[in-house]
Design a protein around this motif. Structure first.
Motif, mmCIF file in Angstrom:
data_model
loop_
_atom_site.group_PDB
_atom_site.id
_atom_site.type_symbol
_atom_site.label_atom_id
_atom_site.label_comp_id
_atom_site.label_asym_id
_atom_site.label_seq_id
_atom_site.Cartn_x
_atom_site.Cartn_y
_atom_site.Cartn_z
ATOM 1 N N ARG A 259 2.686 -4.265 -3.494
ATOM 2 C CA ARG A 259 1.695 -3.961 -4.521
ATOM 3 C C ARG A 259 0.442 -4.795 -4.313
ATOM 4 N N ILE A 262 -1.486 -3.459 -1.287
ATOM 5 C CA ILE A 262 -2.189 -2.200 -1.576
ATOM 6 C C ILE A 262 -3.382 -2.476 -2.502
ATOM 7 N N PRO A 270 -5.723 -7.512 -7.257
ATOM 8 C CA PRO A 270 -4.332 -7.167 -7.476
ATOM 9 C C PRO A 270 -4.082 -6.996 -8.960
ATOM 10 N N SER A 271 -3.147 -6.141 -9.280
ATOM 11 C CA SER A 271 -2.814 -5.978 -10.692
ATOM 12 C C SER A 271 -2.244 -7.270 -11.212
#
Lengths: 651, 215
Positions: A259, A262, A270-271
């Motif tokens: 994650r 990506i 990043p989230s």
């Protein structure tokens, strides 16, 4: 006293004796006498006959009185004594009574005392038993609070004391073996079984707990708590659970890495970790842009991706090391395998993107740079993961990319080389190296230079480059040869020399090219010889000495005078000398255009001087023949320049 | 063992930049190992060190990326600026050339990091005062003009080394407290422990996760 007085009053013989005795009596020394006399003198105040007569009675009466008094006094005493006696009597009775009672009581309590002491010893014995039992329980059983810690609460919270209890259970389990060796086997077996059950349920519980903990480790930055470290340490005793827990951990981290990767690729941000506010939609996004924004720049794009993975590898390595830091047994393998699994997820996104870059034909030089970059990151990440790192999919992926990239690079070179031979250009009229050659040399230079400033360690240099060089140079030289094949020898020599010289010049800047340079130098020399010969021949021809010289060489071994031969008579010789003299005064004009077209001034110089050398030695041959008497040229009548003069003129 | 359930509550990412041979790796080594590393070899690419510090009662883990100063690694090291919360820009006070290159390093740092990145200028080799080639005042002025924090330090004696790393962390922490540093932009180089931020709700539905995962 009355007696002494009486004896004094008696007669002679006994009297004298008595007197004597009385006289001898020392009254002073007889205290009793003095005392008696003193007492007598108290009542015997009147010394007369009557009193003397009564004295005796008086004394007796007084004595009687005194005795009477005595008796009185003693009668009191007697009375008192009688009283005392009565008291004592009663006391005796009392005492006797008491003694009787005491002895009775004693008889009664005897039994009680025996009983008490029996009980006491019984109590002591029981106490010892109880202590023993307690010690046994302490040693071989869990306390209620420990049980509580051990079995935990419904919410699955793990008490930090859990591990101490677990350790205790293990210790009990081990200690119980001692019991089995004694005659307490039943207890031993029971405890053993109990502890085994406890242990299993504890491990089960620990595993569930660790699993759920690991499952939650999905944020970008994680911190391993001391309890987790201890849990891993404990689980190491159950290899299966240990590896399952690590699987859980690596799956969670793998997801996080993918994650994060990506996000870094596509969002630049990043989230946030789960549960964190994500306000970036409201705020202007700051900081680095997503990596994919640089997709047009292959170096930066691939470099950023690999750098991100490098950093992720380092972080993940730290995480797993921290997780396993309390473990006692070697965790190297587990550490590496977990790390491999964690990083595995990023392989595909990376591979897809790098392949995309590679197949988009980024150009030979870029391919080469990418090859180096991939190799560099392969080694860098390998250093982080550890030495024995087979089967690390990320490394394998990067290595695959490296091999692919390298292959594409060499393919591209191959293509370039074949294109060189496909379409051979005619040499330019000035015999300078053709444009394709210059382009190729330029590319090689770029490759070599980029390698010179390469990020790879020095040890890995050169092997590739030698291959690059061979792969490009051979077709290049072949191309030169082919394009030169249509030319006159002199033109060809000059052209090939020019081509080779520019290659050689480029190669001479690098250190691994010695062999090639040597080979090129030899070829250049050979071509230079051709050119020198052409040049010398041309000078001799123009000077008219050529024919004479050739004829002389033909007849070198003849014995007769050469002037008799046709073509070598005196007029031919003198006119040749004459002509040569004219030409030699303007040597520049006699230089071949091919020589002047040599790109290298040094080579030009060398060619001229060697040609001149040849010319002057040829001249010397002719001169020697001419001046030799035996040839009968009568040389004295004709002034010719000596070979030394010619040499000077030519210089 | 740490007192709390967690070893630290923040992670700050640092990057150390500057010319070759100014002592970047030695500063890092001094900070993480508290030792001076004589004969330090040239860094290949990028190296990495961590240490946990405490700022205002908060435990912070510093993740420090030490870059190679050699020009040939420039392209590689540029990839590591991404998401640094602190940049330590080092020059050598005995070599003016390293000071003169600062503006180019600063440009890189500004372009490749985010505006909140704390940039700390360090004049290293402070122990070699006799060979000084750049005055304190001059560098201080440069730092002030460019809004940089500045200290002279010595990786050899350890002078100010601790301070440099701590001051940077303090500044970053202050930015967080001010709210000028958006924690959620994790490219800020700061990462927060999820559990240390309780009571916050999940509201990232607006952003479909991994929507553009292209694999």
């Amino acid at each position: 006293m009355e007696e002494s007085v009486g004896s004094l009053q008696q007669g002679n013989h006994p009297l004298s004796k008595k007197l004597k005795k009385i006289l001898d009596t020392r009254l002073d020394n007889d205290k009793d006498m003095i005392e008696a006399l003193k007492t007598v003198s108290t009542f015997f105040t009147d010394n007369n006959i009557r009193t003397r007569r009564n004295l005796r009675g008086e004394i007796e009466r007084r004595s009687l009185l005194i005795n009477q008094q005595f008796v009185d006094a003693f009668s009191h005493v007697v009375k008192d004594l009688e009283l005392i006696h009565a008291d004592v009597q009663s006391m005796t009775v009392c005492c006797k009574d008491m003694t009787d009672r005491l002895s009775a009581t004693k008889e009664q309590t005897q039994e009680l005392i025996t009983m008490t002491s029996d009980l006491k010893s019984e109590e002591q014995r029981l106490q010892v038993h109880s202590d023993l039992a307690q010690a046994f329980l302490d040693r071989f059983q869990l306390k209620p609070n420990e049980m509580k810690v051990f079995h935990g609460t419904r919410d699955g919270h793990l008490d930090p004391g859990f591990f101490a209890v677990l350790e205790k259970v293990q210790k009990i389990h081990a200690d119980v073996k001692v019991l089995l060796r004694t005659n307490q086997q039943t207890a031993g077996l029971e405890i053993m079984e109990q502890m085994a059950l406890q242990q299993e349920s504890a491990y089960e519980r620990l595993y569930r707990w660790s699993q759920s903990q690991c499952r939650s480790l999905t944020s970008d930055a994680i911190d391993i708590t001391p309890i987790q470290q201890q849990a891993m340490k404990a689980l190491q005793n159950r290899p299966v659970l240990f590896s399952y827990t690590l699987d859980e951990y690596s799956t969670a981290r793998r997801g996080a890495v993918v994650r994060g990767f990506i996000d870094a690729l596509t969002r630049g941000i990043p989230s946030g970790p789960p549960g964190s506010p994500t306000l970036e939609s409201e705020k202007k996004i700051q900081g680095p842009k997503p990596i994919e924004l640089h997709a047009h720049d292959p170096m930066r794009y691939v470099g950023d991706m690999l750098a991100w993975l490098h950093q992720a590898s380092a972080s993940e390595k730290e995480n797993i090391t921290q997780l396993l830091s309390e473990c006692e047994k070697s965790t190297e393998d587990a550490n590496r395998d977990t790390l491999a699994h964690v990083l595995e997820g990023a392989c595909r996104p990376l591979k897809v993107r790098v392949e995309q870059v590679l197949v988009s034909e980024p150009g030979t030089l870029t391919l080469y740079k990418l090859t180096n970059l991939l190799k560099f990151y392969h080694d860098t990440i390998r250093d982080i993961i550890g030495k024995a790192c087979e089967n690390i999919s990320l490394l394998e992926t990067i290595n695959d990319m490296y091999i692919l990239c390298r292959k594409l690079f060499f393919n591209s070179l191959q293509y370039l080389a074949s294109k060189l031979l496909d379409k051979v250009e005619l040499p330019p009229s000035d015999l300078s190296p053709p444009r394709t050659l210059n382009d190729t040399i330029h590319l090689l230079r770029d490759i070599f230079d980029s390698h010179d400033s390469s990020i790879l360690p020095a040890a890995e240099r050169h092997t590739d480059l030698v291959q690059v060089m061979t792969q490009v140079l051979d077709p290049l030289l072949q191309m030169c040869a082919m394009s030169a094949s249509q030319l006159q020898p002199a033109d060809m020599a000059a052209y090939v020399i020019n081509c080779m010289h520019s290659i050689k010049f480029m190669l001479s800047l690098y250190e691994f090219t010695d062999q090639k340079i040597e080979m090129l130098s030899a070829q250049i020399d050979a071509h230079l010889d051709t050119l020198v010969n052409e040049q010398a021949a041309s000078i001799l021809m123009r000077g008219g000495l050529a024919n004479v010289y050739k004829t002389i060489l033909k007849h070198e071994h003849d014995t007769g005078p050469l002037s008799k031969l046709a073509g070598l008579d005196r007029s031919a010789m003198t006119s040749a000398f004459q002509h040569f003299d004219d030409v030699i005064h303007s040597p520049d004009e006699s230089v071949l255009p091919q020589v002047s077209m040599l790109a290298s001034a040094t080579l030009k110089e060398v060619a001229s001087s060697r040609a001149n050398e040849l010319v002057s030695s040829a001249y010397k041959v002719v001169y020697d023949v001419f001046t030799n008497e035996k040839n009968g040229y009568d040389s004295a009548t004709f002034t010719v320049k000596t070979p030394d003069q010619i040499r000077l003129l030519l210089c | 063992m740490a007192a709390g359930p967690y070893n630290y509550s923040y992670i700050f990412k640092y990057i150390i930049i500057g010319d070759m041979g100014v002592g970047k790796s030695c500063l890092l080594h001094q900070f993480t190992e508290k030792k001076f590393m004589a004969d330090c070899p040239h860094t290949i690419g990028v190296e990495f060190g961590t240490r946990i510090i405490e700022v205002s009662g908060q435990k912070i883990k510093l993740q420090i990326w030490d870059t190679a100063g050699q020009e040939r690694f420039r392209a590689v090291t540029r990839s590591y600026y991404r998401g640094a919360a602190g940049a330590l820009m080092v020059y050598d006070i005995t070599r003016r050339s390293t000071y003169n290159h600062l503006s180019s390093w600063l440009t890189d740092a500004r372009n490749l990091t985010n505006p909140n990145t704390v940039i700390f200028l360090i004049g290293n080799k402070g122990d070699l005062d006799a060979q000084r080639d750049v005055t304190y005042e001059e560098a201080k002025q440069f730092a002030d003009e460019n809004g940089l924090l500045f200290l002279e330090a010595s990786a050899k004696t350890g002078d100010n080394v601790e301070d440099v790393f701590l001051e940077t962390a303090k500044k970053i922490f202050q930015n967080i407290q001010d709210g000028s540093l958006d924690l959620n932009a994790a490219e800020s180089g700061v990462q927060h422990k999820p559990s240390a931020r309780p009571g916050q709700t999940l509201n990232n539905e607006q952003q479909p996760k991994d929507s553009n995962c292209s694999c």
